[in-house]
Design a protein around this motif. Structure first.
Motif, mmCIF file in Angstrom:
data_model
loop_
_atom_site.group_PDB
_atom_site.id
_atom_site.type_symbol
_atom_site.label_atom_id
_atom_site.label_comp_id
_atom_site.label_asym_id
_atom_site.label_seq_id
_atom_site.Cartn_x
_atom_site.Cartn_y
_atom_site.Cartn_z
ATOM 1 N N GLN A 87 0.858 -1.172 0.000
ATOM 2 C CA GLN A 87 0.000 0.000 0.000
ATOM 3 C C GLN A 87 0.899 1.227 0.000
ATOM 4 O O GLN A 87 1.842 1.302 0.792
ATOM 5 C CB GLN A 87 -0.873 0.006 1.269
ATOM 6 N N GLN A 88 0.600 2.184 -0.875
ATOM 7 C CA GLN A 88 1.411 3.399 -0.913
ATOM 8 C C GLN A 88 0.515 4.634 -0.945
ATOM 9 O O GLN A 88 -0.257 4.820 -1.879
ATOM 10 C CB GLN A 88 2.353 3.410 -2.121
ATOM 11 N N HIS A 89 0.646 5.449 0.073
ATOM 12 C CA HIS A 89 -0.024 6.740 0.089
ATOM 13 C C HIS A 89 0.880 7.763 -0.586
ATOM 14 O O HIS A 89 2.107 7.605 -0.606
ATOM 15 C CB HIS A 89 -0.346 7.167 1.521
ATOM 16 N N PRO A 90 0.298 8.829 -1.128
ATOM 17 C CA PRO A 90 1.100 9.829 -1.857
ATOM 18 C C PRO A 90 2.237 10.382 -1.006
ATOM 19 O O PRO A 90 2.040 10.754 0.152
ATOM 20 C CB PRO A 90 0.072 10.915 -2.182
ATOM 21 N N GLY A 91 3.417 10.404 -1.600
ATOM 22 C CA GLY A 91 4.570 10.963 -0.924
ATOM 23 C C GLY A 91 5.179 10.087 0.156
ATOM 24 O O GLY A 91 6.106 10.524 0.851
ATOM 25 N N LYS A 92 4.670 8.885 0.288
ATOM 26 C CA LYS A 92 5.177 7.954 1.316
ATOM 27 C C LYS A 92 5.790 6.727 0.664
ATOM 28 O O LYS A 92 5.469 6.395 -0.477
ATOM 29 C CB LYS A 92 4.020 7.517 2.231
ATOM 30 N N PRO A 93 6.655 6.030 1.410
ATOM 31 C CA PRO A 93 7.157 4.765 0.874
ATOM 32 C C PRO A 93 6.070 3.697 0.925
ATOM 33 O O PRO A 93 5.116 3.805 1.702
ATOM 34 C CB PRO A 93 8.311 4.415 1.824
ATOM 35 N N PRO A 94 6.198 2.662 0.123
ATOM 36 C CA PRO A 94 5.241 1.555 0.181
ATOM 37 C C PRO A 94 5.289 0.860 1.537
ATOM 38 O O PRO A 94 6.304 0.882 2.233
ATOM 39 C CB PRO A 94 5.725 0.613 -0.932
ATOM 40 N N LYS A 95 4.174 0.221 1.857
ATOM 41 C CA LYS A 95 4.056 -0.545 3.100
ATOM 42 C C LYS A 95 3.599 -1.955 2.765
ATOM 43 O O LYS A 95 2.616 -2.132 2.030
ATOM 44 C CB LYS A 95 3.043 0.113 4.043
ATOM 45 N N LEU A 96 4.298 -2.944 3.271
ATOM 46 C CA LEU A 96 3.927 -4.343 3.038
ATOM 47 C C LEU A 96 2.634 -4.668 3.790
ATOM 48 O O LEU A 96 2.552 -4.459 5.005
ATOM 49 C CB LEU A 96 5.050 -5.257 3.516
ATOM 50 N N ILE A 97 1.638 -5.194 3.082
ATOM 51 C CA ILE A 97 0.389 -5.575 3.732
ATOM 52 C C ILE A 97 0.064 -7.065 3.585
ATOM 53 O O ILE A 97 -0.690 -7.611 4.395
ATOM 54 C CB ILE A 97 -0.805 -4.719 3.237
ATOM 55 N N ILE A 98 0.628 -7.713 2.591
ATOM 56 C CA ILE A 98 0.431 -9.156 2.399
ATOM 57 C C ILE A 98 1.725 -9.740 1.859
ATOM 58 O O ILE A 98 2.360 -9.145 0.981
ATOM 59 C CB ILE A 98 -0.710 -9.472 1.403
ATOM 60 N N PHE A 99 2.140 -10.900 2.375
ATOM 61 C CA PHE A 99 3.289 -11.611 1.816
ATOM 62 C C PHE A 99 2.968 -13.097 1.732
ATOM 63 O O PHE A 99 2.039 -13.590 2.379
ATOM 64 C CB PHE A 99 4.558 -11.347 2.626
ATOM 65 N N GLU A 100 3.722 -13.795 0.922
ATOM 66 C CA GLU A 100 3.492 -15.216 0.680
ATOM 67 C C GLU A 100 2.017 -15.490 0.398
ATOM 68 O O GLU A 100 1.404 -16.409 0.971
ATOM 69 C CB GLU A 100 4.000 -16.044 1.863
ATOM 70 N N VAL A 101 1.441 -14.692 -0.460
ATOM 71 C CA VAL A 101 0.065 -14.793 -0.991
ATOM 72 C C VAL A 101 -1.004 -14.397 0.015
ATOM 73 O O VAL A 101 -1.901 -13.605 -0.309
ATOM 74 C CB VAL A 101 -0.233 -16.207 -1.537
ATOM 75 N N THR A 102 -0.955 -14.966 1.230
ATOM 76 C CA THR A 102 -2.072 -14.799 2.169
ATOM 77 C C THR A 102 -1.688 -14.255 3.540
ATOM 78 O O THR A 102 -2.570 -13.958 4.343
ATOM 79 C CB THR A 102 -2.762 -16.161 2.397
ATOM 80 N N LYS A 103 -0.414 -14.132 3.838
ATOM 81 C CA LYS A 103 0.007 -13.797 5.199
ATOM 82 C C LYS A 103 0.045 -12.286 5.413
ATOM 83 O O LYS A 103 0.429 -11.526 4.535
ATOM 84 C CB LYS A 103 1.391 -14.394 5.476
ATOM 85 N N ARG A 104 -0.343 -11.881 6.615
ATOM 86 C CA ARG A 104 -0.322 -10.470 6.984
ATOM 87 C C ARG A 104 0.797 -10.215 7.984
ATOM 88 O O ARG A 104 0.921 -10.941 8.979
ATOM 89 C CB ARG A 104 -1.640 -10.025 7.623
ATOM 90 N N PRO A 105 1.603 -9.169 7.743
ATOM 91 C CA PRO A 105 2.610 -8.804 8.759
ATOM 92 C C PRO A 105 1.921 -8.350 10.037
ATOM 93 O O PRO A 105 0.757 -7.916 10.015
ATOM 94 C CB PRO A 105 3.358 -7.640 8.101
ATOM 95 N N SER A 106 2.628 -8.453 11.125
ATOM 96 C CA SER A 106 2.112 -7.980 12.398
ATOM 97 C C SER A 106 1.725 -6.515 12.285
ATOM 98 O O SER A 106 2.467 -5.703 11.743
ATOM 99 C CB SER A 106 3.187 -8.155 13.481
ATOM 100 N N GLY A 107 0.535 -6.201 12.785
ATOM 101 C CA GLY A 107 0.089 -4.819 12.782
ATOM 102 C C GLY A 107 -0.766 -4.423 11.598
ATOM 103 O O GLY A 107 -1.356 -3.337 11.597
ATOM 104 N N VAL A 108 -0.841 -5.262 10.592
ATOM 105 C CA VAL A 108 -1.677 -4.965 9.422
ATOM 106 C C VAL A 108 -3.110 -5.438 9.704
ATOM 107 O O VAL A 108 -3.320 -6.545 10.195
ATOM 108 C CB VAL A 108 -1.128 -5.641 8.159
ATOM 109 N N SER A 109 -4.051 -4.605 9.367
ATOM 110 C CA SER A 109 -5.459 -4.895 9.645
ATOM 111 C C SER A 109 -5.920 -6.188 8.983
ATOM 112 O O SER A 109 -5.544 -6.505 7.857
ATOM 113 C CB SER A 109 -6.326 -3.735 9.148
ATOM 114 N N GLY A 110 -6.784 -6.893 9.680
ATOM 115 C CA GLY A 110 -7.384 -8.108 9.148
ATOM 116 C C GLY A 110 -8.360 -7.845 8.022
ATOM 117 O O GLY A 110 -8.869 -8.786 7.411
#
Lengths: 111, 120
Positions: free
Chosen positions: A39-62
């Motif tokens: 996910q990338q908001h304007p002027g910000k770096p991207p943020k990982l929200i899903i990895f390995e197809v289905t997994k969510r990093p800690s802190g990412v909304s369900g």
């Protein structure tokens, strides 16, 4: 060289669900379970929200969920909120020649 | 928690060499694979290369002849050198890490990015 396709834009009203597709080939998405979403908001770096197809990093909304079927991966955002308005990029490992490939991005608009 | 900070000249002349540094804080270099990803103004993300603490590198094939990644473990710094640049290399360059223990094939930590303009 691998190439991924995403819709240029999707939109939804607050509370609704939207799904973003990411289409690849049998050499990348279809071959490896290594799809990630950012996910990338304007002027910000991207943020990982899903990895390995289905997994969510800690802190990412369900409310964010990833899936894959064949050569196409998908990101579903449920209970759409104003803060979800952003650009979303898929990415996949594409083998030891191309390594990592990003999709062109999808603009999510909350109506 | 790992933090990344990119630095370098914001303006480079066409045909010259673009050099950037990424300083890593909060963790050792061993914990991640280190990647460089660029984003031209108003456009999408492009992975350009990866380096591991062993010095092993992987480059985007189309940039392989112009790109060199290196690292200095003692300084906890990553470096990028892109030779013979032209205006199409104008972009925000991100340093991004992949935590070997937590994620596979994804970039879980990003710097704020360094804006580089190549002038003709």
């Amino acid at each position: 060289q691998s190439a991924l396709t995403q819709p240029a834009s999707v939109s939804g009203s607050p509370g609704q669900s939207v799904t973003i597709s990411c289409s690849g080939s049998s050499n990348d998405i279809g071959r490896f379970d290594l799809v990630s979403w950012y996910q990338q908001h304007p002027g910000k770096p991207p943020k990982l929200i899903i990895f390995e197809v289905t997994k969510r990093p800690s802190g990412v909304s369900g409310r964010f969920a990833g899936s894959k079927s064949g050569n196409t991966a998908s990101l579903t955002i449920s209970g759409l909120q104003a803060e979800d308005e952003a650009e979303y990029y898929c990415c996949t490992f594409a083998g030891y020649t191309d390594f990592f490939v990003f999709g062109p991005g999808t603009k999510v608009t909350v109506l | 928690q790992v933090q990344l900070h990119e630095s370098g000249p914001g303006l480079v002349k066409s045909s010259e060499t673009l050099s950037l540094t990424c300083t890593v804080s909060g963790d050792s270099l061993n914990s991640h694979y280190w990647n460089w990803i660029r984003q031209p103004p108003g456009k999408g993300l492009e992975w350009i290369g990866q380096i591991y603490v062993s010095g092993t590198t992987k480059y985007k094939p189309s940039l392989d002849s112009r790109l060199t990644l290196s690292l200095d473990s003692s300084r906890k710094q990553l470096s990028l050198k892109l030779i013979s640049v032209d205006t199409s290399d104008t972009a925000t360059f991100y340093c991004a890490g992949s935590n070997r223990a937590l994620v596979n094939g994804a970039f879980d930590v990003w710097g704020l990015g360094a804006n580089v303009t190549v002038s003709s």
